[in-house]
Design an enzyme around this catalytic site. Structure first.
Site, PDB file in Angstrom:
ATOM      1  N   LYS A 218       0.836  -1.192   0.000  1.00 37.64           N
ATOM      2  CA  LYS A 218       0.000   0.000   0.000  1.00 37.64           C
ATOM      3  C   LYS A 218       0.870   1.241   0.000  1.00 37.64           C
ATOM      4  CE  LYS A 218      -3.117   2.637   3.022  1.00 37.64           C
ATOM      5  NZ  LYS A 218      -3.811   2.678   4.323  1.00 37.64           N
TER       6      LYS A 218
ATOM      7  N   GLU B 295      -8.711  12.246  12.294  1.00 39.31           N
ATOM      8  CA  GLU B 295      -7.826  11.150  12.692  1.00 39.31           C
ATOM      9  C   GLU B 295      -7.032  11.505  13.943  1.00 39.31           C
ATOM     10  OE1 GLU B 295      -5.463   7.541  10.615  1.00 39.31           O
ATOM     11  OE2 GLU B 295      -6.724   8.947   9.534  1.00 39.31           O
TER      12      GLU B 295
ATOM     13  N   GLU C 289      -7.084  -2.179   2.968  1.00 42.63           N
ATOM     14  CA  GLU C 289      -6.409  -0.912   3.265  1.00 42.63           C
ATOM     15  C   GLU C 289      -6.490  -0.604   4.754  1.00 42.63           C
ATOM     16  OE1 GLU C 289      -7.025   3.863   2.458  1.00 42.63           O
ATOM     17  OE2 GLU C 289      -8.018   2.435   1.119  1.00 42.63           O
TER      18      GLU C 289
ATOM     19  N   GLU D 168     -12.159  10.687  -4.601  1.00 37.19           N
ATOM     20  CA  GLU D 168     -12.005  10.692  -3.156  1.00 37.19           C
ATOM     21  C   GLU D 168     -11.184  11.900  -2.699  1.00 37.19           C
ATOM     22  OE1 GLU D 168      -9.652   8.106   0.233  1.00 37.19           O
ATOM     23  OE2 GLU D 168     -10.765   6.993  -1.286  1.00 37.19           O
TER      24      GLU D 168
END
Length: 427
Positions: free
Chosen positions: A186, A231, A275, A410
């Site tokens: 990733k 986050e 992910e 996105e």
């Protein structure tokens, strides 16, 4: 800039304030305000008692180098040794408070730790004032006078970033090929774009718009980095640590039915679950050596924000004795949610294909106090504001199943947060 490594003697006093239940942003003067807000609670600061600007490391330094965190830890320890603190409130965020922002990579400029002259905070209906002076009994009267009203942003010219839409889609497609070839699992790729106003941007306007639209996020302003991140890298109170992993994103639906369907699709998506799992694994690997206890749920839940929804996992840990909040920040950054897996390979790929220096984007941002309490987020949904110019950032995780067109969409949905904050009503 002041880069002093020998901290000064500081006199710190925290006293309770009568809670007016107004927005903490209204307490701020214009200029370069400091802020960490969640809804109506949080802390704001202004003035500058002292600061540390860790120097960037030489080119070629490994991307996981922690020198800037080590330097910051030593500097904060020195501050505490020299400070005289009188705290009548004794809550997280009282006493000697330092705001901080760290760059994504060790070779970038922009890391800073700032101790303000004045802090106003609110937590659970209690409000307080902290002043920091160079002499006992001094009072920064000039910093406590009434402030000017926030100024609208005005007309904004939007300009393209370092890569065009097509170039960035090409970078995503090339990254997918390298992942499928087994080079890595990733990589998180980001884009930038620019906004230019006619006059200096009043950060207070952005903060108020962001905190009211995203009350569940962490609205921040430190060292020019301004945004509302969902986050939470970590929250520390005593020896207890909490971290929130977000990876996997969908837009909100136009109605409740569509919104539910989008969320369920994400929970059933192999690409999004992969992910997210990589991000959770990286957190577990980073925290295990620092924790005496660590609890990580086996399955993510949905976190719904005003414009997007995420797969989320909230982890809890009890830190081992002697482990500081900045030790944990250094261990956790960069998470797989903003870097990739394996970390070193992903970071090198990012440097190769993004075509830009992230600066503080996707780096840790937050605060710590003298008792060891702290909150640190990851600088996402944000911009770097410098005078009349703002540089916006957005990105997403790329795995083997990623589609370039979907990744662009996105990123655009994430850009919208700061674009709307920079747009005056009716403009």
């Amino acid at each position: 800039m002041n880069t002093e490594l020998s901290p000064p003697k500081l006199f710190v006093r925290t006293v309770p304030l009568r809670d007016r239940a107004d927005s903490l942003v209204q307490r701020l003067p214009a200029g370069t305000p400091l802020a960490w807000l969640t809804g109506d609670d949080g802390i704001v600061g202004w003035g500058e008692a002292t600061r540390l600007d860790p120097a960037p490391q030489p080119e070629g330094t490994p991307p996981t180098d922690t020198t800037r965190f080590v330097e910051a830890t030593a500097w904060v320890h020195g501050l505490l040794e020299h400070a005289e603190v009188e705290d009548e409130v004794n809550l997280p965020g009282t006493g000697l408070v330092t705001f901080g922002t760290f760059t994504f990579t060790p070779t970038s400029r922009g890391s800073a730790l700032i101790v303000p002259r004045v802090v106003v905070g609110r937590r659970e209906g209690r409000t307080w004032l902290t002043t920091v002076t160079d002499e006992p009994g001094a009072h920064p009267e000039e910093l406590l006078r009434p402030h000017s009203a926030p100024r609208p942003v005005g007309p904004v010219e939007w300009r393209p970033g370092s890569l065009t839409r097509e170039e960035w889609m090409g970078a995503v497609a090339g990254t997918v090929e390298r992942i499928r070839a087994g080079e890595l699992e990733k990589a998180v790729l980001a884009r930038d774009s620019f906004a230019e106003a006619d006059s200096p941007i009043d950060v207070r306007v952005l903060l108020e718009r962001l905190r009211t639209r995203f009350p569940a996020c962490f609205t921040f302003s430190v060292g020019g980095m301004v945004g509302a991140t969902p986050e939470l890298l970590l929250r520390r109170e005593g020896d207890q640590l909490t971290s929130l992993v977000l990876a996997g994103t969908r837009p909100r639906g136009e109605d409740a039915g569509a919104d539910h369907q989008l969320g369920q699709e994400m929970l059933a998506s192999a690409k999004d679950i992969e992910e997210h799992g990589l991000a959770v694994d990286s957190l577990r690997t980073a925290l295990e050596p620092l924790a005496e206890e660590l609890v990580v749920p086996a399955w993510p839940h949905l976190l719904k924000l005003a414009n997007v929804q995420h797969l989320a996992t909230r982890a809890h840990a009890r830190l081992a004795p002697g482990v500081s909040a900045l030790d944990a920040v250094a261990a956790l950054h960069p998470t797989a949610a903003v870097g990739g897996t394996p970390t070193g390979t992903a970071m090198r790929l990012i440097a190769e294909v993004e075509g830009m220096d992230r600066g503080g984007y996707a780096g840790p941002v937050g605060w710590l106090d003298g008792a060891g309490n702290s909150e640190w987020g990851i600088a996402l949904r944000c911009a770097h504001v410098d005078g009349s110019r703002a540089r916006l950032y957005a990105g997403g995780g790329i795995v083997a199943g990623s589609d370039p067109a979907s990744e662009v969409a996105e990123a655009e949905s994430k850009f919208r947060v700061m674009r709307e904050a920079l747009t005056d009503p009716g403009a």
